[in-house]
Scaffold this motif. Structure first.
Motif, short mmCIF file in Angstrom:
data_model
loop_
_atom_site.label_atom_id
_atom_site.label_comp_id
_atom_site.label_asym_id
_atom_site.label_seq_id
_atom_site.Cartn_x
_atom_site.Cartn_y
_atom_site.Cartn_z
N GLY A 65 0.82 -1.21 0.00
CA GLY A 65 0.00 0.00 0.00
C GLY A 65 0.85 1.26 0.00
O GLY A 65 0.53 2.23 -0.69
N ALA A 66 1.93 1.23 0.77
CA ALA A 66 2.80 2.41 0.85
C ALA A 66 3.46 2.71 -0.49
O ALA A 66 3.51 3.86 -0.92
N VAL A 67 3.97 1.67 -1.15
CA VAL A 67 4.64 1.88 -2.44
C VAL A 67 3.64 2.42 -3.47
O VAL A 67 3.96 3.33 -4.24
N ARG A 68 2.44 1.86 -3.48
CA ARG A 68 1.42 2.34 -4.41
C ARG A 68 1.11 3.81 -4.17
O ARG A 68 1.03 4.60 -5.12
N GLU A 69 0.95 4.20 -2.90
CA GLU A 69 0.65 5.59 -2.58
C GLU A 69 1.82 6.51 -2.93
O GLU A 69 1.61 7.66 -3.36
N GLU A 70 3.04 6.03 -2.76
CA GLU A 70 4.20 6.86 -3.11
C GLU A 70 4.25 7.13 -4.60
O GLU A 70 4.52 8.26 -5.03
N HIS A 71 4.00 6.10 -5.41
CA HIS A 71 3.97 6.30 -6.86
C HIS A 71 2.85 7.25 -7.25
O HIS A 71 3.03 8.13 -8.10
N ARG A 72 1.70 7.09 -6.64
CA ARG A 72 0.58 7.98 -6.96
C ARG A 72 0.90 9.42 -6.58
O ARG A 72 0.56 10.36 -7.32
N ALA A 73 1.53 9.60 -5.43
CA ALA A 73 1.86 10.97 -4.98
C ALA A 73 2.81 11.64 -5.95
O ALA A 73 2.66 12.84 -6.26
N ILE A 74 3.80 10.90 -6.44
CA ILE A 74 4.73 11.46 -7.42
C ILE A 74 3.97 11.85 -8.68
O ILE A 74 4.08 12.97 -9.19
N ALA A 75 3.19 10.90 -9.21
CA ALA A 75 2.47 11.14 -10.47
C ALA A 75 1.52 12.31 -10.35
O ALA A 75 1.48 13.19 -11.23
N GLU A 76 0.76 12.37 -9.26
CA GLU A 76 -0.24 13.44 -9.12
C GLU A 76 0.42 14.81 -9.00
O GLU A 76 -0.05 15.79 -9.60
N ALA A 77 1.51 14.90 -8.23
CA ALA A 77 2.20 16.18 -8.09
C ALA A 77 2.80 16.63 -9.41
O ALA A 77 2.72 17.81 -9.79
N VAL A 78 3.41 15.69 -10.14
CA VAL A 78 4.00 16.03 -11.44
C VAL A 78 2.91 16.46 -12.42
O VAL A 78 3.03 17.49 -13.10
N MET A 79 1.82 15.71 -12.48
CA MET A 79 0.77 15.99 -13.46
C MET A 79 0.06 17.32 -13.19
O MET A 79 -0.40 17.97 -14.13
N ARG A 80 -0.03 17.73 -11.93
CA ARG A 80 -0.67 19.02 -11.66
C ARG A 80 0.31 20.19 -11.71
O ARG A 80 -0.06 21.34 -11.48
N GLY A 81 1.58 19.87 -12.00
CA GLY A 81 2.58 20.93 -12.18
C GLY A 81 3.12 21.51 -10.89
O GLY A 81 3.63 22.63 -10.88
N ASP A 82 3.04 20.77 -9.81
CA ASP A 82 3.49 21.25 -8.50
C ASP A 82 4.92 20.75 -8.26
O ASP A 82 5.14 19.66 -7.72
#
Length: 253
Positions: A193-210
């Motif tokens: 679960g932690a690894v999945r959330e870490e990947h999602r956090a990276i992707a979401e921050a990158v995709m929103r331009g933050d």
């Protein structure tokens, strides 16, 4: 030059590593002629095939050069060389963690720059790479390749091809270790679960331009990856150690 290769290690890798060390230390100086293939075979106690493959490997990264009719020479210092690590660089848990350290700052910079240069097309590619990663089984080669591809997709979004090349270069030192660490994570639902959330956090921050959030998420992911390696269950640590250990005797080619 002496010291026969008596350890049952991958002989081509070992010989290439020894020659590389002697070049970098200056023991084999720029423009110095290498001993003949036959002589190297005798000095190190390996077949001429092993010598040929090791020399070819060092030629491919610009450390050695052939001169027609004269033999093989150490390349001049001014000659451009390909990026290369010691062929035996990843041979222990400690060395795997050192590669993680190298990736930590690199992944953080990549994520931040990708966020700064985000477009809708790049966001779609990253979203697809993440979806593919999450759809893969936690164990096996498919998941390893999807994990690496996810990080490469973010590197591609920087529009700086050198980042993607650097990450691609480091992949050769990560694949086998990652297959074991993903197995470790698969055996623990909390890790998964932690690894999945870490990947999602990276992707979401990158995709929103933050960019600041992307940098922080990538850094956190790499720090946690190191932590999970440090705290891997004993059977996983033994499996990783066995995989990284020198290969067994039986062939000199």
């Amino acid at each position: 030059m002496s010291d026969a290769l008596q350890a049952p290690e991958r002989l081509t890798d070992k010989l290439a590593g020894l020659l590389l060390q002697r070049i970098e230390s200056g023991e084999l100086a720029p423009d110095e002629r290498l001993p003949t293939e036959q002589r190297l075979s005798e000095l190190f106690g390996v077949s001429r095939t092993v010598v040929r493959e090791a020399v070819s490997r060092l030629k491919s990264i610009g450390l050695l050069t052939s001169r027609q009719g004269s033999g093989v020479f150490v390349a001049p210092r001014h000659q451009a060389r390909a990026l290369a690590f010691d062929p035996m660089v990843v041979t222990s848990m400690e060395s795997v963690l050192q590669v993680v350290e190298v990736r930590r700052g690199l992944e953080a910079d990549v994520a931040a720059l990708a966020a700064q240069r985000m477009t809708s097309e790049k966001a779609l590619s990253i979203s697809q790479a993440l979806a593919h990663l999450e759809a893969c089984p936690p164990q096996g080669a498919e998941g390893v390749e999807a994990d690496l591809a996810f990080h490469r997709t973010i590197a591609r979004a920087t529009e700086n091809p050198h980042y993607e090349r650097l990450l691609g270069f480091l992949e050769q030192y990560q694949r086998e270790a990652m297959s074991v660490t993903r197995t470790n994570e698969a055996l623990d639902s909390g890790y998964m679960g932690a690894v999945r959330e870490e990947h999602r956090a990276i992707a979401e921050a990158v995709m929103r331009g933050d960019a600041p959030a992307a940098r922080e998420a990538a850094m956190r992911h790499m720090n946690n990856a190191a932590h999970r390696l440090h705290n891997a269950a004993p059977p996983i640590r033994r499996a990783l150690g066995a995989m990284l250990a020198p290969s067994s005797p039986g062939s000199s080619s």
